[in-house]
Design a protein around this motif. Structure first.
Motif, short mmCIF file in Angstrom:
data_model
loop_
_atom_site.label_atom_id
_atom_site.label_comp_id
_atom_site.label_asym_id
_atom_site.label_seq_id
_atom_site.Cartn_x
_atom_site.Cartn_y
_atom_site.Cartn_z
N GLN A 1 0.85 -1.19 0.00
CA GLN A 1 0.00 0.00 0.00
C GLN A 1 0.89 1.25 0.00
OE1 GLN A 1 -3.73 -0.11 0.46
NE2 GLN A 1 -3.13 -2.09 -0.36
N MET A 2 0.34 2.35 -0.48
CA MET A 2 1.04 3.63 -0.36
C MET A 2 0.05 4.67 0.16
SD MET A 2 1.63 4.37 -4.48
CE MET A 2 2.87 5.56 -4.24
N GLU B 1 2.30 6.39 -17.50
CA GLU B 1 3.29 5.33 -17.67
C GLU B 1 4.37 5.37 -16.60
OE1 GLU B 1 6.47 3.75 -20.99
OE2 GLU B 1 4.71 4.88 -21.67
N ASN B 2 4.79 6.60 -16.21
CA ASN B 2 5.93 6.73 -15.29
C ASN B 2 5.61 7.32 -13.93
OD1 ASN B 2 7.84 5.78 -17.22
ND2 ASN B 2 7.72 7.76 -18.24
N ALA B 3 4.36 7.70 -13.68
CA ALA B 3 4.09 8.40 -12.43
C ALA B 3 2.66 8.22 -11.96
CB ALA B 3 4.38 9.90 -12.60
N VAL B 4 2.48 8.48 -10.67
CA VAL B 4 1.16 8.61 -10.07
C VAL B 4 0.97 10.10 -9.83
CG1 VAL B 4 -0.21 8.18 -7.98
CG2 VAL B 4 1.17 6.34 -8.97
N HIS B 5 -0.15 10.64 -10.28
CA HIS B 5 -0.43 12.07 -10.15
C HIS B 5 -1.59 12.27 -9.19
CE1 HIS B 5 1.95 13.53 -13.68
NE2 HIS B 5 1.89 12.23 -13.95
N ILE B 6 -1.41 13.22 -8.26
CA ILE B 6 -2.50 13.57 -7.35
C ILE B 6 -2.65 15.09 -7.37
CG2 ILE B 6 -0.95 13.51 -5.35
CD1 ILE B 6 -3.48 12.68 -3.69
N TYR C 1 -0.03 0.02 -3.94
CA TYR C 1 1.33 0.46 -4.28
C TYR C 1 1.54 0.45 -5.79
CZ TYR C 1 6.34 0.66 -4.72
OH TYR C 1 7.62 1.02 -5.08
N HIS C 2 2.16 1.53 -6.27
CA HIS C 2 2.56 1.64 -7.68
C HIS C 2 4.04 2.00 -7.70
CE1 HIS C 2 -1.50 1.63 -9.44
NE2 HIS C 2 -1.84 2.08 -8.26
N ASN C 3 4.82 1.23 -8.41
CA ASN C 3 6.26 1.48 -8.49
C ASN C 3 6.54 2.59 -9.50
OD1 ASN C 3 8.98 1.26 -8.08
ND2 ASN C 3 9.23 -0.53 -9.41
N ARG C 4 6.10 3.79 -9.15
CA ARG C 4 6.26 4.95 -10.02
C ARG C 4 6.56 6.17 -9.15
NH1 ARG C 4 1.06 2.76 -12.43
NH2 ARG C 4 1.67 1.87 -14.42
N HIS C 5 7.05 7.21 -9.79
CA HIS C 5 7.23 8.49 -9.11
C HIS C 5 5.86 9.01 -8.73
CE1 HIS C 5 11.48 8.94 -10.12
NE2 HIS C 5 11.17 8.45 -11.32
N VAL C 6 5.81 9.87 -7.70
CA VAL C 6 4.57 10.51 -7.32
C VAL C 6 4.69 12.00 -7.62
CG1 VAL C 6 2.99 11.09 -5.42
CG2 VAL C 6 4.06 8.82 -5.53
N VAL C 7 3.70 12.54 -8.32
CA VAL C 7 3.68 13.95 -8.68
C VAL C 7 2.49 14.60 -7.98
CG1 VAL C 7 3.48 15.63 -10.56
CG2 VAL C 7 4.75 13.49 -10.92
N PHE C 8 2.79 15.55 -7.10
CA PHE C 8 1.73 16.33 -6.44
C PHE C 8 1.51 17.56 -7.31
CE2 PHE C 8 3.44 13.79 -3.04
CZ PHE C 8 2.35 13.49 -2.23
N GLU C 9 0.33 17.65 -7.87
CA GLU C 9 0.03 18.78 -8.75
C GLU C 9 -0.73 19.86 -7.99
OE1 GLU C 9 -2.04 17.18 -12.11
OE2 GLU C 9 -0.28 16.12 -12.82
#
Length: 143
Positions: free
Chosen positions: A75-76, A101-106, A134-142
């Motif tokens: 989990q993340m 493809e490369n990130a999770v965006h919130i 869990y996602h093995n990606r970068h996390v981007v806080f927008e």
């Protein structure tokens, strides 16, 4: 002159060797944008459901805006805090949470006290913690 020319060659050779090492080591740049692949399911956590270790970090950092990522057992948890506010009545809405493809965006939005809402003049520290798989990606806080 021969000695100076030899030193010059050594310097050029050294610079070339260093440049080559940088190229071989390579600095990769990952594109964190991209097309939405999927909307992600999430749960907003109540304070008592936030892992103790993460809750301690939130307490440490709560006076300033924060963006935290915490992972545990598949989990993340993503935390977005907005720093110290001088009154009650704030809420936070998750506007988007998706994967590329490369990130999770919130993307979250802080909403101020409503006109009809009873506001208490005391310090508050609005934040939101959302749990997802869990996602093995970068996390981007927008913003």
């Amino acid at each position: 002159m021969g000695k100076k020319a030899g030193n010059f060659r050594k310097i050029i050779f050294s610079c070339t060797a260093i440049l080559f090492l940088f190229l071989v080591a390579g600095c990769s740049v990952t594109d964190l944008g991209g097309e939405k692949k999927q909307e992600l399911d999430f749960t907003v956590l109540e304070k008592e459901d936030i892992p103790e270790e993460l809750q301690a970090t939130i307490e440490e950092k709560k006076d300033e805006p924060m963006k935290l990522t915490y992972t545990d057992q598949g989990q993340m948890v993503l935390v977005r805090g907005y720093g110290k506010k001088e009154s009650s009545g704030y809420s936070i809405e998750v506007k988007e949470l998706y994967a590329t493809e490369n990130a999770v965006h919130i993307r979250t939005e802080l909403k101020g006290p409503g006109e009809k809402e009873q506001v208490i003049e005391k310090s508050t520290w609005p934040y939101i913690a959302v749990k997802l798989d869990y996602h093995n990606r970068h996390v981007v806080f927008e913003e």
